[in-house]
Design a protein around this motif. Structure first.
Motif, PDB file in Angstrom:
ATOM      1  N   LEU A 184       0.834  -1.200   0.000  1.00  0.00           N
ATOM      2  CA  LEU A 184       0.000   0.000   0.000  1.00  0.00           C
ATOM      3  C   LEU A 184       0.868   1.249   0.000  1.00  0.00           C
ATOM      4  O   LEU A 184       2.035   1.206   0.369  1.00  0.00           O
ATOM      5  CB  LEU A 184      -0.906   0.028   1.237  1.00  0.00           C
ATOM      6  CG  LEU A 184      -1.916  -1.098   1.377  1.00  0.00           C
ATOM      7  CD1 LEU A 184      -2.625  -0.998   2.716  1.00  0.00           C
ATOM      8  CD2 LEU A 184      -2.931  -1.061   0.242  1.00  0.00           C
ATOM      9  N   ASP A 192       0.371   6.579   3.066  1.00  0.00           N
ATOM     10  CA  ASP A 192      -0.797   7.054   3.812  1.00  0.00           C
ATOM     11  C   ASP A 192      -1.717   5.903   4.205  1.00  0.00           C
ATOM     12  O   ASP A 192      -2.233   5.858   5.321  1.00  0.00           O
ATOM     13  CB  ASP A 192      -1.578   8.092   3.004  1.00  0.00           C
ATOM     14  CG  ASP A 192      -0.822   9.398   2.847  1.00  0.00           C
ATOM     15  OD1 ASP A 192       0.133   9.620   3.622  1.00  0.00           O
ATOM     16  OD2 ASP A 192      -1.183  10.195   1.963  1.00  0.00           O
ATOM     17  N   SER A 193      -1.918   4.984   3.295  1.00  0.00           N
ATOM     18  CA  SER A 193      -2.761   3.825   3.578  1.00  0.00           C
ATOM     19  C   SER A 193      -2.100   2.913   4.603  1.00  0.00           C
ATOM     20  O   SER A 193      -2.778   2.333   5.451  1.00  0.00           O
ATOM     21  CB  SER A 193      -3.038   3.050   2.298  1.00  0.00           C
ATOM     22  OG  SER A 193      -3.732   3.867   1.385  1.00  0.00           O
ATOM     23  N   GLN A 194      -0.781   2.792   4.520  1.00  0.00           N
ATOM     24  CA  GLN A 194      -0.052   1.989   5.504  1.00  0.00           C
ATOM     25  C   GLN A 194      -0.266   2.537   6.911  1.00  0.00           C
ATOM     26  O   GLN A 194      -0.439   1.774   7.868  1.00  0.00           O
ATOM     27  CB  GLN A 194       1.440   1.968   5.203  1.00  0.00           C
ATOM     28  CG  GLN A 194       1.835   1.161   4.010  1.00  0.00           C
ATOM     29  CD  GLN A 194       3.328   1.277   3.712  1.00  0.00           C
ATOM     30  OE1 GLN A 194       4.085   1.849   4.480  1.00  0.00           O
ATOM     31  NE2 GLN A 194       3.738   0.726   2.584  1.00  0.00           N
ATOM     32  N   VAL A 245      -2.835   4.155   8.050  1.00  0.00           N
ATOM     33  CA  VAL A 245      -4.193   3.838   8.484  1.00  0.00           C
ATOM     34  C   VAL A 245      -4.272   2.389   8.946  1.00  0.00           C
ATOM     35  O   VAL A 245      -4.843   2.088  10.001  1.00  0.00           O
ATOM     36  CB  VAL A 245      -5.216   4.118   7.351  1.00  0.00           C
ATOM     37  CG1 VAL A 245      -6.596   3.595   7.705  1.00  0.00           C
ATOM     38  CG2 VAL A 245      -5.258   5.597   7.027  1.00  0.00           C
TER      39      VAL A 245
END
Length: 122
Positions: free
Chosen positions: A51, A54-56, A58
């Motif tokens: 990912l 930023d997704s990591q 989350v």
């Protein structure tokens, strides 16, 4: 002069025998080490799932909250405990010794399981 010598001796003894206990509300070293180990593993998983950063973050935050819940603690207790250990390096060293031993043992078990699986496949 003798009284001063006795007073100094008593003060030295008292200062050396002060309790080295962890304050109430701070996670004990073993529990702190367990939580840190789990968070480091979650961090490894989050960075290796492909990912974006930023997704990591989350995903990692979700893992952290699950880990804290599984260990019956809160984010604020964890942060307060972490701050306490940062302010007491000798205790932080104890925590990280446990983390390193725990992570090494997990790695050895994983290696042994991989080797066993490879041997079965042959």
């Amino acid at each position: 002069m003798r009284k001063l010598t006795y007073l100094v001796a008593i003060l030295i003894i008292v200062s050396c025998t002060q309790k080295n206990e962890i304050p109430k509300g701070i996670l004990p070293p073993e529990k702190m080490a367990n939580i840190l180990s789990q968070i480091y593993e979650a961090e490894h998983k989050a960075t290796n799932i492909g990912l974006k950063y930023d997704s990591q973050k989350v995903v990692l935050r979700h893992y952290e909250l699950m880990i804290l819940e599984q260990n019956s603690t809160t984010d604020s207790i964890y942060k307060e405990s972490f701050t306490y250990y940062l302010e007491h390096p000798e205790k932080l060293e104890t925590v990280y010794d446990i983390v390193i031993d725990s992570m090494s043992l997990r790695e050895q078990v994983m290696d042994a399981n991989r080797e066993k699986a490879n041997n079965k496949a042959k």
